[in-house]
Design a protein around this motif. Structure first.
Motif, PDB file in Angstrom:
ATOM      1  N   GLU A 291       0.835  -1.207   0.000  1.00 15.59           N
ATOM      2  CA  GLU A 291       0.000   0.000   0.000  1.00 15.59           C
ATOM      3  C   GLU A 291       0.867   1.253   0.000  1.00 15.59           C
TER       4      GLU A 291
ATOM      5  N   GLY B 233       0.033   1.903  -3.487  1.00  9.43           N
ATOM      6  CA  GLY B 233      -1.336   2.295  -3.180  1.00  9.43           C
ATOM      7  C   GLY B 233      -2.364   1.236  -3.515  1.00  9.43           C
ATOM      8  N   CYS B 234      -1.915   0.005  -3.766  1.00  9.68           N
ATOM      9  CA  CYS B 234      -2.832  -1.070  -4.170  1.00  9.68           C
ATOM     10  C   CYS B 234      -2.597  -2.345  -3.366  1.00  9.68           C
TER      11      CYS B 234
ATOM     12  N   TYR C 244      -3.816  -5.387  -0.883  1.00 14.14           N
ATOM     13  CA  TYR C 244      -5.098  -6.105  -0.929  1.00 14.14           C
ATOM     14  C   TYR C 244      -6.006  -5.648   0.210  1.00 14.14           C
ATOM     15  N   LYS C 245      -7.298  -5.688  -0.034  1.00 14.61           N
ATOM     16  CA  LYS C 245      -8.289  -5.291   0.951  1.00 14.61           C
ATOM     17  C   LYS C 245      -8.889  -6.535   1.621  1.00 14.61           C
TER      18      LYS C 245
ATOM     19  N   THR D 270     -12.194  -8.048   0.140  1.00 14.40           N
ATOM     20  CA  THR D 270     -12.095  -8.902  -1.040  1.00 14.40           C
ATOM     21  C   THR D 270     -11.596 -10.290  -0.675  1.00 14.40           C
TER      22      THR D 270
ATOM     23  N   ASP E 285     -15.070  -0.734  -0.121  1.00 13.43           N
ATOM     24  CA  ASP E 285     -13.832  -0.697  -0.910  1.00 13.43           C
ATOM     25  C   ASP E 285     -14.072  -0.711  -2.419  1.00 13.43           C
TER      26      ASP E 285
ATOM     27  N   GLU F  14     -14.311   1.720  -4.586  1.00 17.16           N
ATOM     28  CA  GLU F  14     -13.436   2.644  -5.314  1.00 17.16           C
ATOM     29  C   GLU F  14     -12.037   2.043  -5.495  1.00 17.16           C
ATOM     30  N   HIS F  15     -11.545   1.386  -4.452  1.00 21.56           N
ATOM     31  CA  HIS F  15     -10.234   0.724  -4.540  1.00 21.56           C
ATOM     32  C   HIS F  15     -10.275  -0.398  -5.570  1.00 21.56           C
ATOM     33  N   VAL F  16     -11.356  -1.161  -5.597  1.00 20.30           N
ATOM     34  CA  VAL F  16     -11.480  -2.263  -6.551  1.00 20.30           C
ATOM     35  C   VAL F  16     -11.524  -1.718  -7.982  1.00 20.30           C
TER      36      VAL F  16
ATOM     37  N   ARG G  19     -10.177   1.023  -9.063  1.00 19.71           N
ATOM     38  CA  ARG G  19      -8.882   1.632  -9.413  1.00 19.71           C
ATOM     39  C   ARG G  19      -7.779   0.596  -9.575  1.00 19.71           C
ATOM     40  N   CYS G  20      -7.739  -0.408  -8.683  1.00 18.13           N
ATOM     41  CA  CYS G  20      -6.613  -1.354  -8.672  1.00 18.13           C
ATOM     42  C   CYS G  20      -6.972  -2.758  -9.160  1.00 18.13           C
TER      43      CYS G  20
END
Length: 413
Positions: free
Chosen positions: A99, A103-104, A106-107, A110, A301, A303-305, A307-308
């Motif tokens: 991260e 900036g990517c 894992y969340k 997910t 999450d 937005e993160h998914v 984007r990344c």
């Protein structure tokens, strides 16, 4: 005339003989009933006893197999839980580094979705194997059977919604705790679920634990506290390179323990009170959990998914955690079905030692005398709960609640 007289005399004599013989036979029947031969009597007894011995032998063999099966399951739970805590912490450390770099990372949301989808496929596979071994049913027929069972038992299926929601929350919180606690500390705090499990077992299952088991619960809690004190004395720069927040980690783990205790006992009630296969239950549980987890991804999450990518930051350590967690859920379900939920929790506590040793060898985790004292207390608690202490000759004179031989049981022997 003489011939007729001879016939008459012969008939009279024959009648006397027959009468006398019949009289003697009648007399013998009254006075001396015929006895069967000894060999035939022995054979009869052997024949009568043989099925009982065979049934007893079969019961003994089945009992031995059942004991071995439970022991294997519990050992697998120890290994799984040790791997889970180490993999969870390592995956979050790697995610933190990734991260900061790109900036990517894992969340956690997910990861929970991937875990639950994996459980669905694994549950289908195990259900198919179970049906194929018992009835020779083909895979597609097994899938149809799951759909048929689901359609025929909507109320039973709806009962799974409660643990599905709770387990999804618990799995997300576990990774939050792993963000803030090292593997051994995470494992230690996690053992608070034993007390929650025991309390909910008493309340929901009307289970009586007895003085010995309550003592073992107290000893285990105290031992965990001793080990935790030993870790609080360590320096902040020791251990792995991940961030640490003891207060937040403790608060999250307490919440996890409460959820775990209630959902585990509730799921045990559902499994043991239903004729539906344990693997079908896990298909339902994983399917509902996947839906809830997907909703969490969208709300937290998304937005993160976008984007990344959904699988962004999935390193080997993350996939290891996913595999261990997915297999562990099914393993724990099998233990609940065939063994005991509290016994499973105690077997999990043994994993503390394994986690600490692995972390010391590979992640610079610092051990101390207090840690070993606490670990010894954990092992004692496990033996006390399993009523194994009395098998040690030196401990037989201890009070029964500390593991010694009960005088009443000794009198029966």
């Amino acid at each position: 005339g003489s011939g007729q007289g001879l016939c008459s005399r012969s008939s009279t004599a024959l009648a006397r003989v027959n009468k006398g013989g019949m009289s003697r036979m009648a007399k013998d029947d009254v006075e001396s009933p015929p006895q069967p031969e000894v060999p035939l009597l022995s054979s009869a007894k052997t024949a009568d006893a043989s099925p009982e011995k065979e049934q007893s032998s079969q019961r003994g063999g089945a009992g031995e197999k059942s004991t071995v099966f439970k022991a294997v399951l519990l050992c697998l739970v120890v290994v799984q839980n040790a791997s889970l805590n180490v993999a969870a912490r390592r995956s979050r450390v790697v995610a933190e580094i990734e991260e900061e770099r790109s900036g990517c990372g894992y969340k956690s949301t997910t990861a929970v979705v991937v875990i639950e989808v994996s459980k669905v496929f694994m549950s289908f596979l195990l259900f198919t194997a179970e049906r194929a071994s018992e009835f020779g049913i083909a895979p597609f027929t097994a899938i149809a059977n799951v759909a048929q069972v689901t359609y025929a038992n909507p109320i039973e299926c709806a009962k799974i919604l409660v643990p599905a929601l709770l387990y999804t929350v618990q799995n997300n919180l576990l990774l939050v705790a792993a963000d803030n606690l090292e593997g051994p500390v995470l494992a230690l705090f996690g053992q608070l679920k034993i007390l929650a499990t025991a309390l909910f077992s008493v309340i929901l299952l009307r289970r009586t634990l007895g003085a010995r088991r309550w003592t073992s619960l107290f000893a285990l809690t105290l031992s965990i506290a001793v080990v935790q004190v030993s870790q609080m004395q360590s320096k902040s720069d020791e251990g792995d390179e991940g961030s640490k927040n003891m207060a937040l980690g403790l608060a999250v783990t307490c919440l996890i323990s409460t959820i775990s205790g209630f959902s585990g006992v509730y799921f045990e009630m559902v499994l043991k009170g239903s004729p539906i296969s344990v693997w079908v239950r896990n298909v339902h549980l994983a399917s509902f959990s996947a839906v809830v987890a997907s909703a969490a991804v969208y709300s937290a999450d998304w937005e993160h998914v976008r984007r990344c990518g959904f699988l962004a930051g999935y390193s080997p350590s993350v996939w290891t955690y996913v595999a261990v967690q997915a297999a562990g859920g099914l393993l724990i379900a099998a233990v609940i079905k065939y063994a005991d939920n509290i016994l499973k929790a105690f077997a999990t506590s043994v994993a503390i030692v394994v986690v600490a040793v692995v972390s010391a060898l590979f992640y610079d985790f610092q051990l101390s005398e207090l840690f070993f004292a606490g670990a010894s207390g954990v092992i004692y608690s496990v033996l006390l709960y399993g009523d194994i202490i009395k098998e040690i000759p030196a401990c037989q004179l201890c009070p029964p609640f500390l593991g010694g031989v009960n005088p009443a049981d000794k009198a029966l022997e």
